[in-house]
Design a protein around this motif. Structure first.
Motif, PDB file in Angstrom:
ATOM      1  N   GLY A   1       0.824  -1.206   0.000  1.00 20.14           N
ATOM      2  CA  GLY A   1       0.000   0.000   0.000  1.00 20.14           C
ATOM      3  C   GLY A   1       0.853   1.248   0.000  1.00 20.14           C
ATOM      4  N   ASP A   2       1.943   1.231   0.764  1.00 17.73           N
ATOM      5  CA  ASP A   2       2.865   2.363   0.774  1.00 17.73           C
ATOM      6  C   ASP A   2       3.526   2.531  -0.591  1.00 17.73           C
ATOM      7  OD1 ASP A   2       4.563   4.407   2.204  1.00 17.73           O
ATOM      8  OD2 ASP A   2       6.135   3.003   1.555  1.00 17.73           O
ATOM      9  N   LEU A   3       3.907   1.415  -1.214  1.00 18.67           N
ATOM     10  CA  LEU A   3       4.509   1.482  -2.546  1.00 18.67           C
ATOM     11  C   LEU A   3       3.538   2.090  -3.543  1.00 18.67           C
ATOM     12  CD1 LEU A   3       6.650   0.731  -4.704  1.00 18.67           C
ATOM     13  CD2 LEU A   3       5.545  -1.521  -4.844  1.00 18.67           C
ATOM     14  N   TYR A   4       2.285   1.657  -3.485  1.00 18.10           N
ATOM     15  CA  TYR A   4       1.302   2.176  -4.439  1.00 18.10           C
ATOM     16  C   TYR A   4       1.098   3.678  -4.272  1.00 18.10           C
ATOM     17  CZ  TYR A   4      -2.982   2.638  -7.146  1.00 18.10           C
ATOM     18  OH  TYR A   4      -3.917   3.031  -8.066  1.00 18.10           O
ATOM     19  N   GLU A   5       1.093   4.151  -3.023  1.00 19.28           N
ATOM     20  CA  GLU A   5       0.962   5.591  -2.800  1.00 19.28           C
ATOM     21  C   GLU A   5       2.142   6.345  -3.410  1.00 19.28           C
ATOM     22  OE1 GLU A   5      -1.617   7.248  -1.565  1.00 19.28           O
ATOM     23  OE2 GLU A   5      -2.640   5.301  -1.512  1.00 19.28           O
ATOM     24  N   ARG A   6       3.333   5.772  -3.330  1.00 20.41           N
ATOM     25  CA  ARG A   6       4.520   6.402  -3.907  1.00 20.41           C
ATOM     26  C   ARG A   6       4.500   6.340  -5.434  1.00 20.41           C
ATOM     27  NH1 ARG A   6       9.068   3.157  -0.993  1.00 20.41           N
ATOM     28  NH2 ARG A   6      10.499   4.593  -2.083  1.00 20.41           N
ATOM     29  N   LEU A   7       3.896   5.276  -5.962  1.00 19.41           N
ATOM     30  CA  LEU A   7       3.786   5.170  -7.421  1.00 19.41           C
ATOM     31  C   LEU A   7       2.770   6.166  -7.974  1.00 19.41           C
ATOM     32  CD1 LEU A   7       3.751   1.269  -7.801  1.00 19.41           C
ATOM     33  CD2 LEU A   7       5.564   2.796  -8.608  1.00 19.41           C
ATOM     34  N   LYS A   8       1.646   6.336  -7.262  1.00 15.65           N
ATOM     35  CA  LYS A   8       0.543   7.165  -7.772  1.00 15.65           C
ATOM     36  C   LYS A   8       0.938   8.616  -8.011  1.00 15.65           C
ATOM     37  CE  LYS A   8      -2.767   6.447  -4.819  1.00 15.65           C
ATOM     38  NZ  LYS A   8      -4.116   6.540  -4.217  1.00 15.65           N
ATOM     39  N   VAL A   9       1.920   9.115  -7.270  1.00 20.02           N
ATOM     40  CA  VAL A   9       2.286  10.524  -7.435  1.00 20.02           C
ATOM     41  C   VAL A   9       2.886  10.778  -8.810  1.00 20.02           C
ATOM     42  CG1 VAL A   9       2.673  10.797  -4.961  1.00 20.02           C
ATOM     43  CG2 VAL A   9       4.604  10.241  -6.449  1.00 20.02           C
ATOM     44  N   HIS A  10       3.282   9.722  -9.532  1.00 21.81           N
ATOM     45  CA  HIS A  10       3.875   9.898 -10.856  1.00 21.81           C
ATOM     46  C   HIS A  10       2.828   9.900 -11.971  1.00 21.81           C
ATOM     47  CE1 HIS A  10       7.235   8.383  -8.374  1.00 21.81           C
ATOM     48  NE2 HIS A  10       7.992   9.118  -9.152  1.00 21.81           N
ATOM     49  N   VAL A  11       1.584   9.535 -11.635  1.00 21.96           N
ATOM     50  CA  VAL A  11       0.531   9.539 -12.648  1.00 21.96           C
ATOM     51  C   VAL A  11       0.294  10.972 -13.122  1.00 21.96           C
ATOM     52  CG1 VAL A  11      -1.903   9.066 -13.099  1.00 21.96           C
ATOM     53  CG2 VAL A  11      -0.541   7.456 -11.757  1.00 21.96           C
ATOM     54  N   GLY A  12       0.258  11.148 -14.429  1.00 22.35           N
ATOM     55  CA  GLY A  12       0.090  12.468 -15.020  1.00 22.35           C
ATOM     56  C   GLY A  12       1.390  13.173 -15.328  1.00 22.35           C
ATOM     57  N   GLN A  13       2.514  12.611 -14.857  1.00 27.04           N
ATOM     58  CA  GLN A  13       3.799  13.231 -15.136  1.00 27.04           C
ATOM     59  C   GLN A  13       4.315  12.806 -16.510  1.00 27.04           C
ATOM     60  OE1 GLN A  13       6.676  12.812 -11.997  1.00 27.04           O
ATOM     61  NE2 GLN A  13       5.240  13.397 -10.388  1.00 27.04           N
ATOM     62  N   THR A  14       5.235  13.598 -17.021  1.00 28.55           N
ATOM     63  CA  THR A  14       5.774  13.361 -18.355  1.00 28.55           C
ATOM     64  C   THR A  14       6.605  12.083 -18.389  1.00 28.55           C
ATOM     65  OG1 THR A  14       5.818  15.723 -18.849  1.00 28.55           O
ATOM     66  CG2 THR A  14       7.274  14.305 -20.154  1.00 28.55           C
ATOM     67  N   ALA A  15       6.359  11.258 -19.411  1.00 30.03           N
ATOM     68  CA  ALA A  15       7.176  10.066 -19.631  1.00 30.03           C
ATOM     69  C   ALA A  15       8.248  10.327 -20.685  1.00 30.03           C
ATOM     70  CB  ALA A  15       6.305   8.893 -20.063  1.00 30.03           C
ATOM     71  N   ALA A  16       7.938  11.149 -21.668  1.00 28.75           N
ATOM     72  CA  ALA A  16       8.901  11.564 -22.699  1.00 28.75           C
ATOM     73  C   ALA A  16       8.373  12.860 -23.298  1.00 28.75           C
ATOM     74  CB  ALA A  16       9.063  10.496 -23.772  1.00 28.75           C
ATOM     75  N   ALA A  17       9.267  13.740 -23.701  1.00 30.47           N
ATOM     76  CA  ALA A  17       8.839  15.038 -24.218  1.00 30.47           C
ATOM     77  C   ALA A  17       9.735  15.448 -25.382  1.00 30.47           C
ATOM     78  CB  ALA A  17       8.895  16.102 -23.120  1.00 30.47           C
ATOM     79  N   GLY A  18       9.157  16.249 -26.269  1.00 31.06           N
ATOM     80  CA  GLY A  18       9.946  16.816 -27.356  1.00 31.06           C
ATOM     81  C   GLY A  18      10.373  15.829 -28.409  1.00 31.06           C
ATOM     82  N   GLY A  19       9.635  14.729 -28.538  1.00 31.50           N
ATOM     83  CA  GLY A  19      10.011  13.730 -29.528  1.00 31.50           C
ATOM     84  C   GLY A  19       9.759  14.207 -30.942  1.00 31.50           C
ATOM     85  N   GLU A  20      10.640  13.848 -31.843  1.00 30.95           N
ATOM     86  CA  GLU A  20      10.497  14.196 -33.253  1.00 30.95           C
ATOM     87  C   GLU A  20      10.683  12.955 -34.104  1.00 30.95           C
ATOM     88  OE1 GLU A  20      13.097  17.279 -34.450  1.00 30.95           O
ATOM     89  OE2 GLU A  20      12.406  18.725 -32.948  1.00 30.95           O
ATOM     90  N   GLY A  21       9.794  12.764 -35.082  1.00 32.80           N
ATOM     91  CA  GLY A  21       9.958  11.673 -36.022  1.00 32.80           C
ATOM     92  C   GLY A  21      11.242  11.849 -36.813  1.00 32.80           C
TER      93      GLY A  21
END
Length: 310
Positions: free
Chosen positions: A8-28
């Motif tokens: 439960g503690d781990l899940y609370e620590r994981l949840k704070v990352h929801v909505g955060q950027t996983a990758a940005a500025g990608g170009e084909g």
């Protein structure tokens, strides 16, 4: 701290990352181009769309980095790395890709410049699967063409600790549960197909734009690109177009050797299925078959094809 409390503690620590950027500025690495469209269509066995646009299902192709990797400035974020570090630290060190979903908002045409960003869209509570126990992590990539949103790509993985099989002193006399067939993946693009099978109807999609029939179901026409369609019911007659005999690898729910056939229906479309009513070594190209329906494990229905020869 109990294991349940720790998770439960781990899940609370994981949840704070929801909505955060996983990758940005990608170009084909390349703009949408005709050679890549042609190569992809040839590999998939589909005609190039008449209007020259890229097939919608190529969406992810334009975001791939290839053997040399992505262009400078495109990198996985520290937030995504933190999620992996938390899961690895908790013992969820194995990973498997489970599924992906795509949404198409506008066609991609030669010359379009592709950019993309990704976010951590969701992280599940702890789940127990046949593979083991862990957390599902879903990222959403937004793909833009010339700055306009053209589609989204959701990719889901399971980070897990592999399940262990308990050994008993007398395994030879321990009854094993009956093996179950793999479950189909049902989503909004193919739900009508599976619902039709439950009614003992094999439904073929028909493009409302050009009338092309298609099977398996797709969200858009692979001939003209139209997203509009209706269905026709297969008459049920067909012939074996090609086949393979499976000997390996063994799978608990199947009893090799058995034949898997590519059946050409009377309507002109082709579908994979098992051939019944004839030994596996008697299946051949050109064998006439008729459609039947097989209820699997009392849970879902599959189309199978019975030989009409004695």
């Amino acid at each position: 701290m109990t294991d349940e409390a720790a998770d439960g503690d781990l899940y609370e620590r994981l949840k704070v990352h929801v909505g955060q950027t996983a990758a940005a500025g990608g170009e084909g690495k390349d703009p949408v181009n005709e050679p890549m469209i042609r190569h992809w269509c040839e590999a998939m066995g589909h005609p190039v769309p008449a209007d020259g646009s890229a097939p919608a299902t190529m969406l992810q192709v334009w975001t791939m980095g290839g053997l040399s990797g992505h262009t400078a400035g495109t990198a996985r974020s520290s937030a995504y790395d933190d999620v992996f570090a938390l899961l690895d630290g908790a013992g969820y060190t194995s990973v498997v890709a489970t599924d992906c979903e795509q949404e198409y908002l506008r066609p991609l045409r030669p010359g379009d410049r592709i950019t993309f960003d990704a976010v951590i869209e969701s992280i599940s509570p702890r789940k127990t699967t046949k593979l083991g126990t862990g957390h599902f992590v879903t990222t959403r990539m937004d793909v833009q063409a010339n700055g306009e949103l053209s589609g989204t790509h959701r990719f889901r993985i399971l980070k897990y600790a592999p399940a262990t099989t308990a050994k008993t002193p007398d395994t030879a006399t321990t009854a094993k549960p009956a093996a179950r067939r793999p479950r189909p993946v049902v989503n909004r693009d193919n739900a009508g197909y599976w619902e039709g099978l439950e009614r003992h109807e094999l439904l073929i999609q028909r493009c409302s734009g050009c009338g092309t029939l298609r099977l398996p179901w797709l969200p858009g026409c692979n001939a003209c690109g139209s997203p509009d369609w209706d269905t026709v019911r297969a008459a049920g007659e067909g012939t074996v177009f090609s086949y393979v005999v499976m000997h390996h690898p063994p799978f608990p729910a199947f009893d090799p050797p058995y034949a898997v056939a590519l059946v050409e229906l009377a309507e002109g479309v082709r579908i994979l299925g098992n051939v019944t009513g004839v030994p596996y070594d008697k299946v051949r190209a050109g064998l006439p078959v008729t459609l039947e329906f097989l209820t699997v494990d009392g849970e879902f229905t599959l189309p199978v094809f019975r030989s009409v020869e004695d």
